[in-house]
Write a protein that holds these residues in place. Structure first.
Motif, PDB file in Angstrom:
ATOM      1  N   VAL A   1       0.370   4.647  12.074  1.00 24.61           N
ATOM      2  CA  VAL A   1      -0.841   4.137  11.442  1.00 24.61           C
ATOM      3  C   VAL A   1      -0.485   3.448  10.129  1.00 24.61           C
ATOM      4  CG1 VAL A   1      -3.065   4.755  10.408  1.00 24.61           C
ATOM      5  CG2 VAL A   1      -2.267   5.946  12.451  1.00 24.61           C
ATOM      6  N   VAL A   2      -1.135   2.297   9.879  1.00 22.89           N
ATOM      7  CA  VAL A   2      -1.003   1.596   8.603  1.00 22.89           C
ATOM      8  C   VAL A   2      -2.320   1.750   7.853  1.00 22.89           C
ATOM      9  CG1 VAL A   2      -0.539  -0.577   7.436  1.00 22.89           C
ATOM     10  CG2 VAL A   2       0.578  -0.066   9.615  1.00 22.89           C
ATOM     11  N   THR A   3      -2.261   2.170   6.596  1.00 23.61           N
ATOM     12  CA  THR A   3      -3.457   2.357   5.773  1.00 23.61           C
ATOM     13  C   THR A   3      -3.411   1.398   4.593  1.00 23.61           C
ATOM     14  OG1 THR A   3      -3.547   4.700   6.358  1.00 23.61           O
ATOM     15  CG2 THR A   3      -4.819   3.997   4.434  1.00 23.61           C
ATOM     16  N   VAL A   4      -4.510   0.675   4.379  1.00 21.09           N
ATOM     17  CA  VAL A   4      -4.615  -0.281   3.267  1.00 21.09           C
ATOM     18  C   VAL A   4      -5.793   0.126   2.389  1.00 21.09           C
ATOM     19  CG1 VAL A   4      -4.941  -2.684   2.580  1.00 21.09           C
ATOM     20  CG2 VAL A   4      -3.656  -2.136   4.664  1.00 21.09           C
ATOM     21  N   THR A   5      -5.543   0.194   1.077  1.00 16.21           N
ATOM     22  CA  THR A   5      -6.576   0.570   0.104  1.00 16.21           C
ATOM     23  C   THR A   5      -6.507  -0.360  -1.093  1.00 16.21           C
ATOM     24  OG1 THR A   5      -6.406   2.895   0.760  1.00 16.21           O
ATOM     25  CG2 THR A   5      -7.481   2.424  -1.340  1.00 16.21           C
ATOM     26  N   GLY A   6      -7.682  -0.752  -1.609  1.00 17.75           N
ATOM     27  CA  GLY A   6      -7.761  -1.509  -2.851  1.00 17.75           C
ATOM     28  C   GLY A   6      -8.497  -0.707  -3.891  1.00 17.75           C
ATOM     29  N   ALA A   7      -7.937  -0.565  -5.101  1.00 14.92           N
ATOM     30  CA  ALA A   7      -8.540   0.259  -6.148  1.00 14.92           C
ATOM     31  C   ALA A   7      -8.544  -0.495  -7.470  1.00 14.92           C
ATOM     32  CB  ALA A   7      -7.787   1.577  -6.290  1.00 14.92           C
ATOM     33  N   LEU A  52     -10.237   4.082  -8.818  1.00 19.88           N
ATOM     34  CA  LEU A  52     -11.459   4.123  -8.027  1.00 19.88           C
ATOM     35  C   LEU A  52     -11.327   3.156  -6.857  1.00 19.88           C
ATOM     36  CD1 LEU A  52     -14.440   5.039  -7.645  1.00 19.88           C
ATOM     37  CD2 LEU A  52     -15.081   3.056  -9.069  1.00 19.88           C
ATOM     38  N   THR A  53     -11.552   3.640  -5.631  1.00 22.83           N
ATOM     39  CA  THR A  53     -11.410   2.801  -4.446  1.00 22.83           C
ATOM     40  C   THR A  53     -12.506   1.753  -4.396  1.00 22.83           C
ATOM     41  OG1 THR A  53     -10.355   4.578  -3.189  1.00 22.83           O
ATOM     42  CG2 THR A  53     -11.343   2.789  -1.924  1.00 22.83           C
ATOM     43  N   LEU A  54     -12.114   0.494  -4.249  1.00 20.20           N
ATOM     44  CA  LEU A  54     -13.046  -0.623  -4.145  1.00 20.20           C
ATOM     45  C   LEU A  54     -13.108  -1.179  -2.729  1.00 20.20           C
ATOM     46  CD1 LEU A  54     -12.035  -2.577  -7.373  1.00 20.20           C
ATOM     47  CD2 LEU A  54     -13.901  -0.936  -7.125  1.00 20.20           C
ATOM     48  N   VAL A  55     -11.952  -1.174  -2.034  1.00 18.59           N
ATOM     49  CA  VAL A  55     -11.868  -1.703  -0.672  1.00 18.59           C
ATOM     50  C   VAL A  55     -11.132  -0.684   0.188  1.00 18.59           C
ATOM     51  CG1 VAL A  55     -11.075  -3.581   0.803  1.00 18.59           C
ATOM     52  CG2 VAL A  55     -11.765  -4.062  -1.559  1.00 18.59           C
ATOM     53  N   GLY A  56     -11.742  -0.341   1.340  1.00 20.81           N
ATOM     54  CA  GLY A  56     -11.082   0.586   2.244  1.00 20.81           C
ATOM     55  C   GLY A  56     -11.416   2.040   1.930  1.00 20.81           C
ATOM     56  N   PRO A  57     -10.546   2.968   2.364  1.00 23.05           N
ATOM     57  CA  PRO A  57      -9.290   2.698   3.076  1.00 23.05           C
ATOM     58  C   PRO A  57      -9.519   2.183   4.500  1.00 23.05           C
ATOM     59  CG  PRO A  57      -9.697   5.052   3.006  1.00 23.05           C
ATOM     60  CD  PRO A  57     -10.762   4.429   2.176  1.00 23.05           C
ATOM     61  N   TRP A  77      -3.701  -3.146  -4.733  1.00 28.47           N
ATOM     62  CA  TRP A  77      -3.623  -2.850  -3.302  1.00 28.47           C
ATOM     63  C   TRP A  77      -2.420  -1.943  -3.002  1.00 28.47           C
ATOM     64  CZ3 TRP A  77      -7.574  -4.570  -0.403  1.00 28.47           C
ATOM     65  CH2 TRP A  77      -8.323  -5.661  -0.864  1.00 28.47           C
ATOM     66  N   THR A  78      -2.618  -1.060  -2.042  1.00 24.96           N
ATOM     67  CA  THR A  78      -1.526  -0.233  -1.529  1.00 24.96           C
ATOM     68  C   THR A  78      -1.592  -0.239  -0.009  1.00 24.96           C
ATOM     69  OG1 THR A  78      -1.572   1.233  -3.449  1.00 24.96           O
ATOM     70  CG2 THR A  78      -0.456   2.051  -1.485  1.00 24.96           C
TER      71      THR A  78
END
Length: 524
Positions: free
Chosen positions: A448-454, A459-464, A499-500
């Motif tokens: 699984v690939v997980t993408v998060t924008g904070a 504070l999470t803004l996009v995703g995960p 992004w991560t």
């Protein structure tokens, strides 16, 4: 897979150039020579020096002298002492049993006038690759760690080099079901230097939480034996490894500059030398190999490890190599050969006065850095012998693994292109990003690939957002687009999105390349 016949008759071989080699190669140490290259060193940094058993230079006596320019008494001595190489251009006369030394100016520690040609420079040859940027060696280390971690088994060849072996499908008959073992020795100079460096730094390879289990057939010294064999495999086959080369290689790698390594704290001394035109005391540090010992007979009575030659009844300390019939040729004058199976010691380190293996003991029995240098040079000598007397493809004894195949692979997200997001973005607009994962194999991968924008506060803004991949083949990659929206749901405007992207997979052996970060700058 090529199968070797149980008998090894003399047969003709057309590639005479490959076989035109001596039956045996005597590995004799050289005197060095040739420059180290790279940045011009301070005096003595690349010369053969008078050293103690621990590799630390033996300095000239600390004293005072009259400066001929000022007539004042000044500090003198504490100089590193080069060892002379007498020649037609070097006027030094040497006495038996006494170190042959180059005369020095006691004030500047420079070579005395008239003796400039007497010093010996250390020859690094292909180990000059140690001067490569640290990032290059780090990549080589990562590559070899993946190869070792994904192998079904790790063994040692007759020289002590690490060999990784895995099962593979051989579809030569069209049925696609035959398993064969594919083996590769770690042969790259940079990879072997990276192994040496990692052994000195950590004493192990791979993830610190789950290090790779390396074969250790010798008693007492473990990781330093692996380090020594790495040096031997990194060097020129026809060169030599001595204490001076090991000391200077450590300096090039920056190891003595560290406060501590797996060897403990370094040994530091003050040396008088010229620095930017001023003669002053400078601290020089050296790795401490105290406690290491080496015995040639013990080592080469245990290699290759585990034993696999002869095939029907493997014997410790036996290997195989090519031999030519000296006075017999085939119908067309081609050379005839056979494959010799026998002990490593008398073949590579012969003693014409004895056939007793105990008499091949010598090596360097006093230990310390001299023992490590001798262990490395002996590995080099065995590699040289095997390359000079190569067993031809199809005639080698097959190396197999006793362990069953275990699924393993290296999935990664490229730091250059694995996560692509806008560099700049205007608030209220919609854009698209892309994440891609690659599988270096050797097995198919699932995960699984997980993408998060904070924001900057986490504070999470996009995703995960999560993207699943199944049975991704070795050598293949897969990518997924994802939307980036900052709209009315966000009541304030962040100045950036951090992004991560992380990939997780159960049988991944190299988590170090699983996470990538990027930044998108936000404008109104």
């Amino acid at each position: 897979m090529s199968k070797r016949a149980s008998m090894k008759p003399a047969v003709s071989f057309l590639f005479a150039a490959i076989l035109a080699c001596p039956i045996a190669v005597l590995a004799a140490p050289g005197d060095g020579g040739g420059g180290g290259g790279g940045t011009a060193p301070d005096y003595g940094d690349m010369f053969v020096l008078l050293r103690a058993a621990n590799g630390v230079p033996i300095l000239t006596p600390e004293t005072t002298a009259i400066d001929p320019e000022t007539g004042l008494e000044v500090p003198a001595g504490s100089c590193q002492q080069p060892i002379a190489l007498p020649s037609d251009t070097c006027p030094v006369t040497c006495s038996e049993g006494v170190p042959c030394l180059v005369p020095l100016d006691p004030i500047t520690c420079g070579v005395a006038v008239g003796y400039e040609t007497c010093t010996q420079e250390v020859d690094f040859s292909r180990m000059n690759v140690a001067r490569a940027p640290a990032a290059v060696m780090d990549r080589q280390l990562a590559d070899v760690v993946v190869n070792l971690a994904t192998a079904d088994c790790i063994t040692l060849d007759p020289a002590g080099r690490l060999v990784y072996t895995s099962q593979d499908i051989n579809d030569s008959d069209g049925d696609g079901v035959t398993l064969e073992y594919i083996s590769s020795a770690v042969d790259s100079p940079l990879q072997n230097l990276a192994i040496y460096k990692e052994m000195i730094l950590r004493g192990e390879l791979g993830d610190p939480a789950d290090p790779i289990e390396l074969p250790q057939p010798f008693t007492g010294y473990g990781y330093l034996d692996t380090a020594a064999k790495g040096l031997g495999a990194a060097s020129d086959k026809g060169g030599s490894i001595n204490v001076d080369l090991v000391v200077y290689l450590n300096q090039i790698l920056g190891l003595p500059d560290l406060e501590t390594t797996n060897l403990g704290a370094p040994i530091c001394i003050n040396v008088r030398q010229e620095v930017q035109g001023v003669v002053q005391l400078v601290e020089k540090c050296f790795l401490n190999y105290a406690g290491y010992g080496y015995e040639r007979s013990e080592t080469y009575s245990a290699l290759p490890y585990p034993a696999y030659i002869p095939q029907d009844n493997p014997l410790d300390g036996w290997f195989e190599y090519l031999a030519l019939y000296p006075d017999v040729t085939g119908p067309d004058g081609e050379p005839l050969f056979w494959i010799v199976e026998g002990p490593i010691l008398p073949a590579v380190f012969p003693d014409t006065d004895t056939t007793d293996l105990d008499d091949f003991l010598p090596g360097f029995e006093d230990g310390n850095i001299g023992g490590l240098a001798q262990a490395a040079d002996d590995a080099r000598a065995v590699i040289d012998f095997m390359h000079t007397n190569p067993v031809l493809i199809g005639y080698e004894t097959p190396l197999t693994c006793g362990a069953p195949h275990v699924t393993a692979y290296d999935v990664s997200i490229s730091p250059d292109s694995g996560l692509q997001v806008p560099v700049r973005m205007v608030f209220g607009t919609e854009r698209e990003g892309t994440v891609a994962v690659a599988n270096a194999g050797p097995d198919a991968a699932s995960g699984v690939v997980t993408v998060t924008g904070a924001n900057s506060n986490g504070l999470t803004l996009v995703g995960p957002m999560q993207f699943t991949f199944n049975d991704l083949a070795a050598g293949a990659s897969q990518s997924w687009p994802f939307p980036i929206e900052l709209n009315a749901n966000v009541t304030w405007v962040p100045w950036a999105i951090f992004w991560t992207a992380t990939v997780t997979a159960e049988d991944d052996v190299n988590p170090a390349n699983n996470t990538v970060t990027e930044v998108t700058r936000i404008f109104r």
